[in-house]
Every structure is written in C-alpha cells, then in structure tokens.
Write a protein that holds these residues in place. Sequence first.
Motif, short mmCIF file in Angstrom:
data_model
loop_
_atom_site.label_atom_id
_atom_site.label_comp_id
_atom_site.label_asym_id
_atom_site.label_seq_id
_atom_site.Cartn_x
_atom_site.Cartn_y
_atom_site.Cartn_z
N ASP A 11 0.85 -1.19 0.00
CA ASP A 11 0.00 0.00 0.00
C ASP A 11 0.89 1.24 0.00
N TYR A 12 0.28 2.39 -0.20
CA TYR A 12 1.03 3.64 -0.21
C TYR A 12 0.13 4.77 0.29
N GLY A 13 0.76 5.89 0.65
CA GLY A 13 0.00 7.05 1.09
C GLY A 13 0.53 8.32 0.46
N LEU A 14 -0.34 9.04 -0.21
CA LEU A 14 0.03 10.33 -0.79
C LEU A 14 0.18 11.37 0.32
N GLY A 15 1.25 12.18 0.22
CA GLY A 15 1.47 13.23 1.19
C GLY A 15 1.48 14.60 0.56
N ASN A 16 0.82 14.74 -0.59
CA ASN A 16 0.83 16.03 -1.31
C ASN A 16 -0.53 16.72 -1.29
N GLY A 17 -1.42 16.25 -0.41
CA GLY A 17 -2.74 16.86 -0.31
C GLY A 17 -3.76 16.32 -1.28
N SER A 18 -3.40 15.30 -2.10
CA SER A 18 -4.32 14.75 -3.09
C SER A 18 -4.87 13.38 -2.71
N SER A 19 -4.71 13.00 -1.45
CA SER A 19 -5.23 11.70 -1.00
C SER A 19 -6.75 11.67 -1.11
N PRO A 20 -7.33 10.52 -1.49
CA PRO A 20 -8.79 10.42 -1.57
C PRO A 20 -9.46 10.40 -0.20
N PHE A 21 -8.65 10.36 0.87
CA PHE A 21 -9.21 10.28 2.22
C PHE A 21 -9.17 11.63 2.94
N GLY A 22 -8.90 12.70 2.23
CA GLY A 22 -8.93 14.02 2.83
C GLY A 22 -7.76 14.31 3.75
N VAL A 23 -6.64 13.65 3.53
CA VAL A 23 -5.45 13.88 4.34
C VAL A 23 -4.78 15.17 3.88
N PRO A 24 -4.42 16.07 4.78
CA PRO A 24 -3.85 17.36 4.37
C PRO A 24 -2.45 17.21 3.79
#
Length: 365
Positions: free
Chosen positions: A230-243
Amino acid sequence: MRITAALVALAGLASAGAAAPKIIDSVIGADVTFGDTPTSVSVTFAASETATGVAVDGQWEFVSGDSGGGVFPWSLDMTIDVTAPDAQTFTWGPTIGGDVTIADYPIADTSQAGLAGAPGAGMYTLEFRNQPAAGGVSRLAGPTFHLATEVADVTFDYSGSPDPMSSWDRPFFIEGVSGLGPVAFDVFEFSVDVSGGYTLESTLDVVDDHFTFLYRGAFDPAQPLVNLLDYGLGNGSSPFGVPRGTSRIEALLFEGETYFWVTSQWASFKPLIPFSNSITGPGPLSGVGPVCSPADITADSTCDFGTSDGLITLSDFACYLALWSVGDPNADVTATSQCVFGSGGDGVDLSDFSCYLSEWSLGCP
C-alpha cells in the motif's frame, strides 16, 4: 547504514475511547468475480467474541471493461455490503483499496466498526460490487475473510529524515515507477504482535510533499514494485482528505509477517524534511530496534555501526569519533548548523561533530 530515527518510543495506550480492529477469526475463501450487480458470498465464522466489523485480504484484479487503454476507469474500486447473523447490516466502501487505478493490486483492509456487538459465530453475507458502476468485471483472487472486534489501540512513535545516503526511484501509485528521482528515503522494519487494522501516519515538520510506502515480506529499493502492499500520498491529493504534508496508510497487518514502512522524499528537487511517524493498531509492535536517539550507533566497543542497544555510552562516542576522524560518510549527519539529523550530504566537518555531541550528551530517555 545511517540511523535516521531521532526518537523511537512506545506511547502506550491511546487516549480514552480510541479503538482499533483486532482479528478474531479468519476463513479462506474462493475467488470472487463481480461487476456492477452484487455477487453474494456466505462466510461462516466461529469466534467466541462479538464482532464490530470485517476485513479482507487478497488480490484485486480487473477482468474486463477497460475502455481507455489502461487508464479507464481510473477510480474503479469495490464496495462490500455486510449482513451479520443477527441481521445487522452496513456498507463498507467505496474506497476499500484506496487510491487505485485499474492495475491489479493487493487488498489488505479492515472495515469501519459497522456492527454493534454482532455474533462472532454464524453465517455472514458479503455482497461485492464495483464502485463506481462502470460496466466492467472485477475479481478478488485468493481471498481470506476475517471477523474483527474493536479493542483499545496502542501507538508507536518515531521520527527521522530521509537518508541522503540512500536513494531509489520510488513507485508512482501502485503500477509504475516515478521519473522524479532518484530520491532519498528512510525505511523502518517492524512486525506486529496482534493481527488487525493499523494506521500508519507520517507528518512532515514543514508542510510540503512526500510519499510513504508499505511493503510486506521484503523490501528492495532496486525493485520498488515488488512486495508493495500500500502507499499514502502526502501532497494533499489523497482520496481520504489527508492534508498536504501528511501521508496516511490504513492496512490489515498480520502477526508473524515482516513489514517495511518507507518514508520517501517526493522528488529530487524537493528538500529533505524531517518527519514524525506513528503506527497505531490493536497491539504493540515487535522486531523494532532499541534505538533511543541518533547518537545510539553501536551495541559494543568494536564500532559495529548500526547495532544500537538502547544505551548511550562512551563506546557510541568513540565509534562516531573514529568515523568522523577519517571523514567516513556515515559521520556526515547534518548539512546545517541546526543539527537536523539525517540531512547530511555536504561533507564531514565540525558541524557534524557538534551535532553528534549535542545528541550524545542528551543520553536516552
């Protein structure tokens, strides 16, 4: 090896009311093929505890329906409608697999707590369907179905910075490799004592872009797509509303497995920014080194660099001094006068020695 963690510590039980899903029973199933119309699967569990949710692991595969040369439908995922033996129901989805493409990808996820103490023993019905409806056919291959109950969660915290001595071409989502590298990264190896749902969250000290990746079984930076879970976007474009500046992964992790969490610089033109990471789930981590600070660089008097023992002693100081005196790259711990550990790369000089000395003098918690 450069130790990039500035602090590794068990934070103990989280705040009152915080809970995480623990697996209480598992059943191996057959492949499930589904489309826009639901496909129903019956699973009989035999747990002694009451249940609050379910979990699934397997391989999501796109069988047919791609009409865009591999890029449509971009957001195709699946939704699961759950019915418990006592007729409680809830809908899990629509982004069970996360931010995905039509490329095949592994599923290892737990649902929300959609049940109020449902029976742990009995037949559950899971209805799989495409989300969004796109006229295609999907398949969950090699699935195992799990029943979960909520327990008080435990959090493990550590901090560090991408290691300038380690570089790779990071993945671009789940199906390709980015051309923005090579970039620096930090890798944290661990395992868990309790199988269940875990949240891995990484926050940069300065708001900017980064990426985190979770690997299962092994990690080889030369093969960035192998074993990628799995991976996690850290640029504000996550589909889960992560800043922006925060990367979050929610995954089903199993006792007995080894995992590697990689915190990566976004692009070669981006700065190396320190981060604070946390892993929260139904049990403590295991297989975690006893690092107490970046100054803890050896476990004996022979300067076996990287074998930390959770103690700050004169052997650590002597080891660093030996590295620094010959200009060893491992002694290049900072590129600034602010002692930001792990931001080296400008050559071994007095600022590195001062940085190490300041960390060493603090000792261990």
